[in-house]
Design a protein around this motif. Structure first.
Motif, PDB file in Angstrom:
ATOM      1  N   PRO A 162       4.395   6.559  29.311  1.00 36.28           N
ATOM      2  CA  PRO A 162       2.963   6.266  29.483  1.00 36.28           C
ATOM      3  C   PRO A 162       2.179   7.396  30.162  1.00 36.28           C
ATOM      4  O   PRO A 162       1.049   7.684  29.767  1.00 36.28           O
ATOM      5  N   ALA A 163       2.757   8.040  31.170  1.00 42.64           N
ATOM      6  CA  ALA A 163       2.022   9.085  31.905  1.00 42.64           C
ATOM      7  C   ALA A 163       1.954  10.407  31.147  1.00 42.64           C
ATOM      8  O   ALA A 163       1.218  11.307  31.561  1.00 42.64           O
TER       9      ALA A 163
ATOM     10  N   GLN B  40      13.594   5.204  32.859  1.00 41.75           N
ATOM     11  CA  GLN B  40      12.311   5.480  32.217  1.00 41.75           C
ATOM     12  C   GLN B  40      11.193   5.466  33.254  1.00 41.75           C
ATOM     13  O   GLN B  40      10.327   6.337  33.268  1.00 41.75           O
ATOM     14  N   ALA B  41      11.211   4.497  34.158  1.00 45.24           N
ATOM     15  CA  ALA B  41      10.200   4.439  35.223  1.00 45.24           C
ATOM     16  C   ALA B  41      10.336   5.634  36.166  1.00 45.24           C
ATOM     17  O   ALA B  41       9.332   6.170  36.650  1.00 45.24           O
ATOM     18  N   PHE B  42      11.566   6.056  36.429  1.00 49.20           N
ATOM     19  CA  PHE B  42      11.824   7.225  37.275  1.00 49.20           C
ATOM     20  C   PHE B  42      11.162   8.471  36.679  1.00 49.20           C
ATOM     21  O   PHE B  42      10.447   9.205  37.363  1.00 49.20           O
ATOM     22  N   ARG B  43      11.377   8.681  35.385  1.00 52.95           N
ATOM     23  CA  ARG B  43      10.783   9.852  34.724  1.00 52.95           C
ATOM     24  C   ARG B  43       9.251   9.747  34.688  1.00 52.95           C
ATOM     25  O   ARG B  43       8.545  10.734  34.913  1.00 52.95           O
ATOM     26  N   ASP B  44       8.751   8.546  34.405  1.00 54.89           N
ATOM     27  CA  ASP B  44       7.306   8.354  34.342  1.00 54.89           C
ATOM     28  C   ASP B  44       6.666   8.582  35.712  1.00 54.89           C
ATOM     29  O   ASP B  44       5.562   9.131  35.809  1.00 54.89           O
ATOM     30  N   ALA B  45       7.365   8.190  36.780  1.00 56.51           N
ATOM     31  CA  ALA B  45       6.857   8.426  38.137  1.00 56.51           C
ATOM     32  C   ALA B  45       6.693   9.914  38.392  1.00 56.51           C
ATOM     33  O   ALA B  45       5.696  10.348  38.985  1.00 56.51           O
ATOM     34  N   TRP B  46       7.659  10.724  37.944  1.00 58.72           N
ATOM     35  CA  TRP B  46       7.541  12.167  38.159  1.00 58.72           C
ATOM     36  C   TRP B  46       6.369  12.753  37.372  1.00 58.72           C
ATOM     37  O   TRP B  46       5.684  13.663  37.843  1.00 58.72           O
TER      38      TRP B  46
ATOM     39  N   THR C  18      17.518  16.680  35.585  1.00 59.91           N
ATOM     40  CA  THR C  18      18.223  16.557  34.312  1.00 59.91           C
ATOM     41  C   THR C  18      17.377  15.736  33.346  1.00 59.91           C
ATOM     42  O   THR C  18      17.577  14.531  33.188  1.00 59.91           O
ATOM     43  N   PHE C  19      16.427  16.402  32.724  1.00 57.05           N
ATOM     44  CA  PHE C  19      15.532  15.781  31.753  1.00 57.05           C
ATOM     45  C   PHE C  19      15.673  16.479  30.408  1.00 57.05           C
ATOM     46  O   PHE C  19      15.986  17.667  30.348  1.00 57.05           O
ATOM     47  N   MET C  20      15.381  15.750  29.360  1.00 55.37           N
ATOM     48  CA  MET C  20      15.316  16.295  28.005  1.00 55.37           C
ATOM     49  C   MET C  20      13.896  16.094  27.479  1.00 55.37           C
ATOM     50  O   MET C  20      13.234  15.112  27.856  1.00 55.37           O
ATOM     51  N   PRO C  21      13.420  16.984  26.602  1.00 57.15           N
ATOM     52  CA  PRO C  21      12.040  16.838  26.099  1.00 57.15           C
ATOM     53  C   PRO C  21      11.754  15.463  25.517  1.00 57.15           C
ATOM     54  O   PRO C  21      10.707  14.868  25.800  1.00 57.15           O
ATOM     55  N   GLU C  22      12.678  14.927  24.730  1.00 56.63           N
ATOM     56  CA  GLU C  22      12.416  13.644  24.083  1.00 56.63           C
ATOM     57  C   GLU C  22      12.336  12.492  25.081  1.00 56.63           C
ATOM     58  O   GLU C  22      11.768  11.440  24.781  1.00 56.63           O
ATOM     59  N   GLN C  23      12.877  12.662  26.287  1.00 56.96           N
ATOM     60  CA  GLN C  23      12.796  11.616  27.298  1.00 56.96           C
ATOM     61  C   GLN C  23      11.408  11.510  27.918  1.00 56.96           C
ATOM     62  O   GLN C  23      11.064  10.493  28.507  1.00 56.96           O
ATOM     63  N   LEU C  24      10.617  12.572  27.810  1.00 58.19           N
ATOM     64  CA  LEU C  24       9.300  12.586  28.446  1.00 58.19           C
ATOM     65  C   LEU C  24       8.155  12.319  27.484  1.00 58.19           C
ATOM     66  O   LEU C  24       7.108  11.816  27.897  1.00 58.19           O
TER      67      LEU C  24
END
Length: 195
Positions: free
Chosen positions: A107-108, A72-78, A97-103
């Motif tokens: 917080p960002a 989760q922190a990895f995705r938020d960092a991007w 490798t991301f999915m819409p619901e993961q983003l």
């Protein structure tokens, strides 16, 4: 002090102080392993000089050196990187490798403009052959990657086929999708079909 987004500014809810905080679109090019995300990076960066293009895997090694990756922190960092890029009036194209619901719940996310997804895909036979050709130290898990690829086909509207195209041809298709989505020119019709 916690700033809140308001249009293209960041505003302090307590005192009303503001600063510019542009929000540009983010383009996510996803795909199961073996779809060609890494292969297309270099030609895509050249094909889209008006955008910042990143391979999301670049952060995995630094983040995993001392402890397991907090995904989760990895995705938020991007998302935070993309927001920083937006301050230069540029969109970010992120291969990962991301999915819409993961983003959406990160917080960002509130600092981002619209997020657009495309999936790189290939036939199951091509994916199996690509995964089997990887060096022994690379994770293979072919059945899992085939299942994830099928899930992406069902859930992401824009599908760009990498079965036979060269990395340059695929990069050109991604660049056309980005420009069409941002109004940068009529490059064809994308959505619910393969390219």
């Amino acid at each position: 002090m916690t700033l809140e987004p308001a249009s293209d500014v960041a505003r302090c809810p307590q005192c009303g102080w503001t600063e510019i905080a542009r929000r540009e679109p983010l383009f996510v090019v996803t795909g199961a392993s073996g779809s060609g995300k890494s292969a297309v990076f270099a030609p895509l960066a050249l094909a889209l000089p008006e955008c910042a293009v990143f391979d999301a895997d670049w952060l995995i090694d630094p983040l995993s050196r001392t402890h397991p990756v907090d995904w989760q922190a990895f995705r938020d960092a991007w998302l935070s990187v993309a927001h920083g890029v937006a301050q230069a009036r540029r969109s970010t194209v992120l291969l990962g490798t991301f999915m819409p619901e993961q983003l959406e719940q990160l917080p960002a996310r509130r600092w981002m403009g619209p997020i657009h997804f495309a999936v790189l895909d290939c036939t199951d036979e091509s994916r199996t052959a690509r995964l089997q050709a990887r060096p022994p130290w690379r994770e293979h898990a072919i059945d899992e990657h085939l299942a994830f690829a099928a899930h992406l086909r069902r859930t992401i509207e824009v599908v760009i086929d990498t079965t036979t195209g060269t990395p340059q041809q695929v990069a050109d298709q991604i660049a056309a999708w980005v420009r069409l989505t941002t109004g940068g020119g009529a490059c064809g019709e994308f959505g619910k079909r393969r390219y």
